[in-house]
Design a protein around this motif. Structure first.
Motif, PDB file in Angstrom:
ATOM      1  N   GLN A  21      19.039 -10.763   1.670  1.00  0.00           N
ATOM      2  CA  GLN A  21      17.898 -10.341   2.474  1.00  0.00           C
ATOM      3  C   GLN A  21      16.596 -10.952   1.947  1.00  0.00           C
ATOM      4  N   ALA A  22      15.881 -11.661   2.803  1.00  0.00           N
ATOM      5  CA  ALA A  22      14.619 -12.298   2.414  1.00  0.00           C
ATOM      6  C   ALA A  22      13.480 -11.275   2.428  1.00  0.00           C
ATOM      7  N   ILE A  23      12.616 -11.357   1.420  1.00  0.00           N
ATOM      8  CA  ILE A  23      11.470 -10.455   1.307  1.00  0.00           C
ATOM      9  C   ILE A  23      10.190 -11.290   1.407  1.00  0.00           C
ATOM     10  N   GLU A  24       9.348 -10.983   2.385  1.00  0.00           N
ATOM     11  CA  GLU A  24       8.090 -11.712   2.552  1.00  0.00           C
ATOM     12  C   GLU A  24       6.988 -11.032   1.743  1.00  0.00           C
ATOM     13  N   PHE A  25       6.287 -11.804   0.918  1.00  0.00           N
ATOM     14  CA  PHE A  25       5.319 -11.258  -0.031  1.00  0.00           C
ATOM     15  C   PHE A  25       3.883 -11.322   0.477  1.00  0.00           C
ATOM     16  N   GLU A  26       3.563 -12.264   1.318  1.00  0.00           N
ATOM     17  CA  GLU A  26       2.172 -12.509   1.697  1.00  0.00           C
ATOM     18  C   GLU A  26       1.550 -11.274   2.331  1.00  0.00           C
ATOM     19  N   GLY A  27       0.408 -10.829   1.762  1.00  0.00           N
ATOM     20  CA  GLY A  27      -0.330  -9.699   2.297  1.00  0.00           C
ATOM     21  C   GLY A  27       0.300  -8.349   2.022  1.00  0.00           C
ATOM     22  N   LYS A  28       1.312  -8.294   1.143  1.00  0.00           N
ATOM     23  CA  LYS A  28       2.011  -7.048   0.842  1.00  0.00           C
ATOM     24  C   LYS A  28       2.046  -6.808  -0.666  1.00  0.00           C
ATOM     25  N   ARG A  29       2.141  -5.514  -1.016  1.00  0.00           N
ATOM     26  CA  ARG A  29       2.483  -5.142  -2.390  1.00  0.00           C
ATOM     27  C   ARG A  29       3.971  -4.821  -2.389  1.00  0.00           C
ATOM     28  N   ILE A  30       4.735  -5.597  -3.135  1.00  0.00           N
ATOM     29  CA  ILE A  30       6.175  -5.429  -3.193  1.00  0.00           C
ATOM     30  C   ILE A  30       6.540  -4.772  -4.524  1.00  0.00           C
ATOM     31  N   VAL A  31       7.222  -3.628  -4.446  1.00  0.00           N
ATOM     32  CA  VAL A  31       7.624  -2.901  -5.647  1.00  0.00           C
ATOM     33  C   VAL A  31       9.145  -2.879  -5.729  1.00  0.00           C
ATOM     34  N   LEU A  32       9.668  -3.488  -6.790  1.00  0.00           N
ATOM     35  CA  LEU A  32      11.101  -3.536  -7.048  1.00  0.00           C
ATOM     36  C   LEU A  32      11.433  -2.570  -8.186  1.00  0.00           C
ATOM     37  N   THR A  33      12.379  -1.673  -7.956  1.00  0.00           N
ATOM     38  CA  THR A  33      12.868  -0.811  -9.036  1.00  0.00           C
ATOM     39  C   THR A  33      14.383  -0.890  -9.063  1.00  0.00           C
ATOM     40  N   VAL A  34      14.942  -0.836 -10.272  1.00  0.00           N
ATOM     41  CA  VAL A  34      16.390  -0.872 -10.427  1.00  0.00           C
ATOM     42  C   VAL A  34      16.745  -0.284 -11.799  1.00  0.00           C
TER      43      VAL A  34
END
Length: 321
Positions: free
Chosen positions: A80-93
């Protein structure tokens, strides 16, 4: 009398029209709850179809419902592709890293977000430190490190959090604390463009994970199949959330002093957590109200007083007549 009543009604409706909607919109905070893009707990074995590997293999351990490597130096990525532009992306694992005293097996775990070429931002947990890389594979692209040493004989489930903020910075936390060290290096608000210029605009990334180590399983005499390995390393509870607002401001973390207890050891760390609530980024953050809320409320009150005074004056004038 009818004209006076009509005048009073008109004044009250006019004040209410302007005062109340403005006051309500100014006083109510706007919460950015975020959009959940990925939420996988690996309880469903068919989710393996959403991952693709380039070397070795990762499998879903159906007994423990976790995701683990099947051979040394296995890597895989979520399709799954995640688009970063203009977003705050938070990854937790959540993760666990195997421990071994055999230097030839060198346990390591690499987790992060990369593009189709393996470039982006990943954190690599090694025996002696945790390094931030701009390339998921090999030893190129080293940027900075910390020395908390999370690979220990007593296996412990930990939580990695990587926040790719709207201002193109990265903050890396483990168990709610920013990775930092006595040399001043801190993985708080790291410039992503300096790390990898591909973050400058329109970066599209994929969750990527790679692990080394493992022990070869001895097979019965005459076995002709491929080598079989076992490992305690695994990941679990993968979540990626996108927000339209930047992260709330935090005080910069204090460096860990050389004589302090290891934050991941038996004794408690002297480093204060960066936030009192480790899950705050996943809950969204409230946008602060502007300073005009009280001013608008004051204006509304003044308008009501003025309207009342005008009405009284008109009423008195009518009586005098």
């Amino acid at each position: 009398m009818k004209k006076l009543f009509a005048l009073i009604t008109s004044v009250i409706m006019t004040v209410a029209l302007f005062a109340f909607p403005i006051t309500a919109s100014a006083d109510e905070p706007v919460e950015d709850t975020g959009t959940v893009l990925v939420d996988i707990d690996f309880s469903d074995s068919t989710v393996i179809d959403d991952f693709g590997g380039t070397w070795g293999a990762w499998i879903i351990d159906e007994t423990n419902e976790v995701f683990r490597p099947e051979s040394p130096w296995s890597n895989t990525k979520l399709n799954q592709a995640i688009e970063f532009e203009g977003k705050r992306i938070v990854l937790t694992v959540d993760f666990v890293i195997e421990y071994t005293e055999d230097p030839n097996l060198m346990p390591a775990l690499t987790i992060g977000m990369t593009n189709s070429e393996g470039r982006g931002a990943v954190i690599r947990f090694l025996i002696d430190n945790e390094s931030l890389y701009s390339h998921a594979f090999g030893t190129s692209g080293w940027f900075m490190d910390s020395q908390w040493k999370f690979i220990q004989e007593e296996l412990t489930v930990r939580t990695l959090e990587m926040t790719f903020d709207i201002d193109k910075t990265l903050t890396v936390k483990v168990d709610g604390e920013v990775l930092t060290h006595s040399n001043g290096n801190s993985m708080s608000k790291v410039n992503l463009v300096d790390l990898y210029e591909g973050f400058a605009e329109d970066f599209v990334g994929y969750f990527t994970v790679m692990a080394s180590g493992g022990k070869e399983v001895e097979q019965e005499e005459g076995y002709q199949g491929p080598d079989v390995y076992t490992t305690d390393t695994y990941i679990d509870n993968l979540k990626i959330v996108a927000y339209d607002t930047p992260a709330s401001e935090e005080d910069p973390p204090a460096p860990v002093q050389p004589d302090d207890p290891d934050p991941s050891g038996d004794e408690p760390s002297q480093v204060e957590p960066s936030t009192p609530n480790n899950n705050e980024p996943l809950n969204g953050n409230n946008v602060e109200k502007g300073g005009c809320g009280s001013a608008i409320s004051g204006f509304s009150i003044a308008a009501l007083v003025l309207a009342s005074g005008t009405t009284i004056a008109v009423f008195r004038k009518k009586k005098e007549k």
